[in-house]
Design a protein around this motif. Structure first.
Motif, PDB file in Angstrom:
ATOM      1  N   THR A  55       6.578   7.963   2.304  1.00  0.00           N
ATOM      2  CA  THR A  55       5.500   7.188   2.894  1.00  0.00           C
ATOM      3  C   THR A  55       6.090   6.149   3.828  1.00  0.00           C
ATOM      4  OG1 THR A  55       4.250   7.448   0.841  1.00  0.00           O
ATOM      5  CG2 THR A  55       3.505   5.747   2.353  1.00  0.00           C
ATOM      6  N   ALA A  56       5.486   5.982   4.979  1.00  0.00           N
ATOM      7  CA  ALA A  56       5.929   4.951   5.919  1.00  0.00           C
ATOM      8  C   ALA A  56       5.405   3.598   5.447  1.00  0.00           C
ATOM      9  CB  ALA A  56       5.417   5.256   7.326  1.00  0.00           C
ATOM     10  N   SER A  58       4.728   1.150   7.232  1.00  0.00           N
ATOM     11  CA  SER A  58       3.659   0.719   8.134  1.00  0.00           C
ATOM     12  C   SER A  58       2.297   1.233   7.662  1.00  0.00           C
ATOM     13  CB  SER A  58       3.939   1.181   9.561  1.00  0.00           C
ATOM     14  OG  SER A  58       4.062   2.592   9.611  1.00  0.00           O
ATOM     15  N   ASP A  59       2.248   2.422   7.034  1.00  0.00           N
ATOM     16  CA  ASP A  59       0.994   2.935   6.477  1.00  0.00           C
ATOM     17  C   ASP A  59       0.528   2.097   5.289  1.00  0.00           C
ATOM     18  OD1 ASP A  59       0.765   4.962   8.328  1.00  0.00           O
ATOM     19  OD2 ASP A  59       1.680   6.492   7.029  1.00  0.00           O
ATOM     20  N   ALA A  62      -0.802  -1.203   6.723  1.00  0.00           N
ATOM     21  CA  ALA A  62      -2.083  -1.004   7.400  1.00  0.00           C
ATOM     22  C   ALA A  62      -3.211  -0.641   6.432  1.00  0.00           C
ATOM     23  CB  ALA A  62      -1.945   0.085   8.460  1.00  0.00           C
ATOM     24  N   ASN A  64      -3.511   2.330   4.896  1.00  0.00           N
ATOM     25  CA  ASN A  64      -3.869   3.738   5.078  1.00  0.00           C
ATOM     26  C   ASN A  64      -3.609   4.592   3.841  1.00  0.00           C
ATOM     27  OD1 ASN A  64      -4.554   3.077   7.705  1.00  0.00           O
ATOM     28  ND2 ASN A  64      -2.569   3.695   8.524  1.00  0.00           N
ATOM     29  N   ILE A  65      -3.025   4.004   2.815  1.00  0.00           N
ATOM     30  CA  ILE A  65      -2.708   4.745   1.598  1.00  0.00           C
ATOM     31  C   ILE A  65      -3.680   4.310   0.501  1.00  0.00           C
ATOM     32  CG2 ILE A  65      -0.899   5.243  -0.111  1.00  0.00           C
ATOM     33  CD1 ILE A  65      -0.216   6.188   2.738  1.00  0.00           C
ATOM     34  N   TYR A 120       1.385   3.011  -5.638  1.00  0.00           N
ATOM     35  CA  TYR A 120       0.867   1.962  -4.761  1.00  0.00           C
ATOM     36  C   TYR A 120      -0.295   1.281  -5.472  1.00  0.00           C
ATOM     37  CZ  TYR A 120      -1.592  -0.221  -0.860  1.00  0.00           C
ATOM     38  OH  TYR A 120      -2.235  -1.113  -0.051  1.00  0.00           O
TER      39      TYR A 120
END
Length: 139
Positions: A55-56, A58-59, A62, A64-65, A120
């Motif tokens: 997983t990035a 940055s995601d 942001a 996005n996860i 997460y």
């Protein structure tokens, strides 16, 4: 009359013993813990993160996860943090910070490069992504 002294004395002694109260914990030190239910992922179980995908960061930043998703990230330990339940640290990757709860209790030091797998858990109080890591590999 002397017959009554003994029972009254016993009652008074017993009532004196039960009068102690335990001090209440301060609000700061109380921690709520809830066990996973049903199909929820358990961040303390390495098997739950075996299917974690790279997983990035940055995601994560942001948003996005999805919360509860298994993730795999890498980075450098920036600083150690104090956490009541588990050792914690801040990981940095491409200038972005992630708060890591070290569920594996793997010893790490600032400057260590590592890869980790975990769950997460949304954002920490510091408004950075929070990951409960159950597998940590120091490179």
């Amino acid at each position: 009359m002397k017959k009554w002294y003994l029972p009254i004395g016993v009652v008074l002694l017993l009532s004196a013993c039960g009068g102690e109260e335990t001090p209440e914990l301060e609000e700061e030190s109380q921690t709520e813990v809830s066990a996973p239910e049903g199909d929820e992922l358990d961040p303390t179980d390495p098997e739950e993160v075996e299917d974690a995908e790279a997983t990035a960061v940055s995601d994560l930043v942001a948003g996005n996860i999805e919360e509860g998703a298994p993730v795999k990230i890498s980075g450098t330990v920036e600083e150690l943090a104090d956490d009541v339940a588990f050792p914690s640290f801040i990981l940095i990757n491409d200038g972005q910070q992630v708060y890591i709860r070290n569920m594996a209790e793997t010893p790490v030091e600032p400057g260590d490069n590592l890869q980790l797998e975990g769950i997460y858990d949304g954002n920490a109080e510091e408004d950075m992504p929070l990951i409960s890591a159950s597998v940590i590999t120091v490179e």
